[in-house]
Each structure stands twice: as structure tokens, then as C-alpha cells.
Design an enzyme around this catalytic site. Structure first.
Site, PDB file in Angstrom:
ATOM      1  N   GLY A   1       0.821  -1.205   0.000  1.00  0.00           N
ATOM      2  CA  GLY A   1       0.000   0.000   0.000  1.00  0.00           C
ATOM      3  C   GLY A   1       0.849   1.246   0.000  1.00  0.00           C
ATOM      4  O   GLY A   1       1.866   1.326   0.675  1.00  0.00           O
ATOM      5  N   THR A   2       0.503   2.213  -0.801  1.00  0.00           N
ATOM      6  CA  THR A   2       1.116   3.538  -0.871  1.00  0.00           C
ATOM      7  C   THR A   2       0.005   4.487  -1.253  1.00  0.00           C
ATOM      8  O   THR A   2      -1.041   4.034  -1.734  1.00  0.00           O
ATOM      9  CB  THR A   2       2.179   3.594  -1.971  1.00  0.00           C
ATOM     10  OG1 THR A   2       1.551   3.255  -3.202  1.00  0.00           O
ATOM     11  CG2 THR A   2       3.293   2.607  -1.728  1.00  0.00           C
ATOM     12  N   THR A   3       0.109   5.693  -1.143  1.00  0.00           N
ATOM     13  CA  THR A   3       1.010   6.669  -0.575  1.00  0.00           C
ATOM     14  C   THR A   3       0.257   7.399   0.531  1.00  0.00           C
ATOM     15  O   THR A   3      -0.933   7.637   0.383  1.00  0.00           O
ATOM     16  CB  THR A   3       1.415   7.698  -1.659  1.00  0.00           C
ATOM     17  OG1 THR A   3       2.146   7.024  -2.681  1.00  0.00           O
ATOM     18  CG2 THR A   3       2.262   8.825  -1.114  1.00  0.00           C
TER      19      THR A   3
END
Length: 245
Positions: free
Chosen positions: A22-24
Site C-alpha cells: 500500500g502507498t502513498t
């Protein structure tokens, strides 16, 4: 030693199942007159290799009434860490009769990240961000961490994840110390937009599916999340502004 004596029992990086990343995520403080606090926001995309695994993942969680934790890295362990962290804070408050200080909460989270180091060495890196309202200083404060549990306070803004560098550049260009809460929200949405524009692992606003960034406010009134309709209006404003420029 385990790898030498029993190589089959030692977990190997190439034997681990493909995990979801998972990002950002980002945070920035705001402060004008009596209106002081911090905005914490994150995009909604999770990836597994070059595949979009999830389009509506939650990356910002309420830690307690006055703070939030945002996650990037391996999504599963990161979400578990955020839930355990919230439970630990609730347990402390019930036992001690008062909440832990904001700095104490950051130290607690650093210890939990440090405990994840063996998993991080296997590739399951968890990199949270912590922010909250400090009643003693009557202002928002932001803490970043590295995978080994190092804790670093940022005075104005911070971002992490694969699109963190692009988000930081956007925040750096627009941040001022006397931001109003509403302007800070707009800057957070623009920074996530800029990150999604450059980083394939960061999801931009999905107006077709009506999936928008998760934006939260933590100030003297406590933790609260913006409704999707409110974020959608801000996203439309950003789109119109970008079209004119």
C-alpha cells in the site's frame, strides 16, 4: 544459524507468497489563529507486483481520539500493526486513567515497528506515519519511522510510500505555516494527485467508481474523517484548476 542448520525451515524471500503493498500516505500541519491541527491522508490503491490488487484500501486509521496512524508497505502486517496499536493505546488509557502523551504514543509505535524487523528483513516492510494533536503545545505534530523503528518528528509535513517523493515535492511547493484547515485539505489532495500522476502504485481519484482519497482531520475537536461527498467536491475543484493551468 537456522539457515545453516535447517535450511528448509528458514523462510526465504523467494518462497514467500506475493504480498499486497500500500502507498502513498502523507500528513501536514495547519495553524491559523485558534485553528490548529494536522491533516492525514492516503490514496486507496494496493498492488501485488504489477497488478492492482485493491482499489479501495484504507491506509489511514484512527489511533485514538486525538491521533491517527497511516500505513505504507506490506498491507496485511501494516493493517494489523495499526489495529494492535489502537488497542494498546485504549488499554493504556483504561489502566492508567489518562491517555498516553503524543510523544509516548510515537515511542510505542516505534517499538512495534522495531519488533517487526525480522519480517521486514524478509521483505514484509511496514512503514507507518503517526500524527496527532498535542494539547500541551496546542498544535498538530507528525512522526515518521524507518523500517528499523527509528522515529523522526517532522515540523510541517511528511509523506511515505512509493509515491512519497512526488507527494513531498508537491507539499514543499505549496506549504505555508499559517495554512487554514480548508487550504491544508486542498493541498493534501493535490499532493496525492501529483503522486498518482508519477507513481503507478499510487491510485488517483476514481470518479467512475467514486473512490476518493481518505482525508482525516485531527485538531482540538479530535479525530474525524471527511465524507466522500466532501472529498469529491475538492477533487472536482482540483480537476478544474488543472484544466485551466
Amino acid at each position: 544459524m537456522l539457515e545453516r542448520s535447517a535450511p528448509d525451515a528458514h523462510p526465504r524471500l523467494d518462497s514467500l507468497p506475493e504480498h499486497v503493498d500500500g502507498t502513498t500516505v502523507l500528513a501536514l500541519t495547519f495553524g491559523r489563529d485558534d485553528e490548529r491541527g494536522v491533516i492525514v491522508a492516503g490514496d486507496r490503491r494496493a498492488t501485488a507486483g504489477n497488478v492492482i490488487s485493491k482499489r479501495d484500501v484504507r491506509k489511514v486509521f484512527q489511533a485514538d481520539e486525538w491521533s491517527a496512524v497511516a500505513i505504507s508497505g506490506a498491507a496485511g502486517p501494516a493493517m494489523e500493526l495499526a489495529k494492535i496499536f489502537a488497542t494498546e493505546l485504549e488499554h493504556y488509557e483504561k489502566v492508567e486513567g489518562s491517555p498516553l502523551s503524543l510523544e509516548g504514543k510515537a515511542n510505542k509505535l516505534a517499538q512495534m515497528v522495531r519488533n517487526n524487523l525480522p519480517m521486514a528483513m524478509q521483505g514484509l516492510v511496514v512503514v507507518p506515519m503517526f500524527a496527532g494533536f498535542d494539547h500541551g503545545r496546542t498544535t498538530g505534530r507528525i512522526y515518521e519511522f524507518d523500517p528499523t523503528g527509528g522515529r523522526y518528528e517532522e515540523r510541517h509535513f511528511a509523506s511515505t510510500g512509493s509515491g512519497g517523493r512526488d507527494a513531498r515535492g508537491s507539499l514543499k511547493a505549496r506549504y505555508r505555516e499559517d495554512l487554514s484547515r480548508e487550504t491544508a485539505i486542498d493541498i493534501a489532495i493535490e499532493a496525492l494527485w501529483d503522486a498518482a500522476d508519477e507513481d503507478i502504485a499510487t491510485g488517483g481519484p476514481d470518479v467512475v467508481r467514486q473512490i476518493y482519497p481518505l482525508v482525516t482531520v485531527v485538531d482540538s475537536d479530535g479525530y474525524r474523517e471527511l465524507e466522500d461527498d466532501t472529498v469529491a467536491e475538492r477533487v472536482d475543484a482540483v480537476i478544474n484548476q488543472r484544466r485551466r493551468s
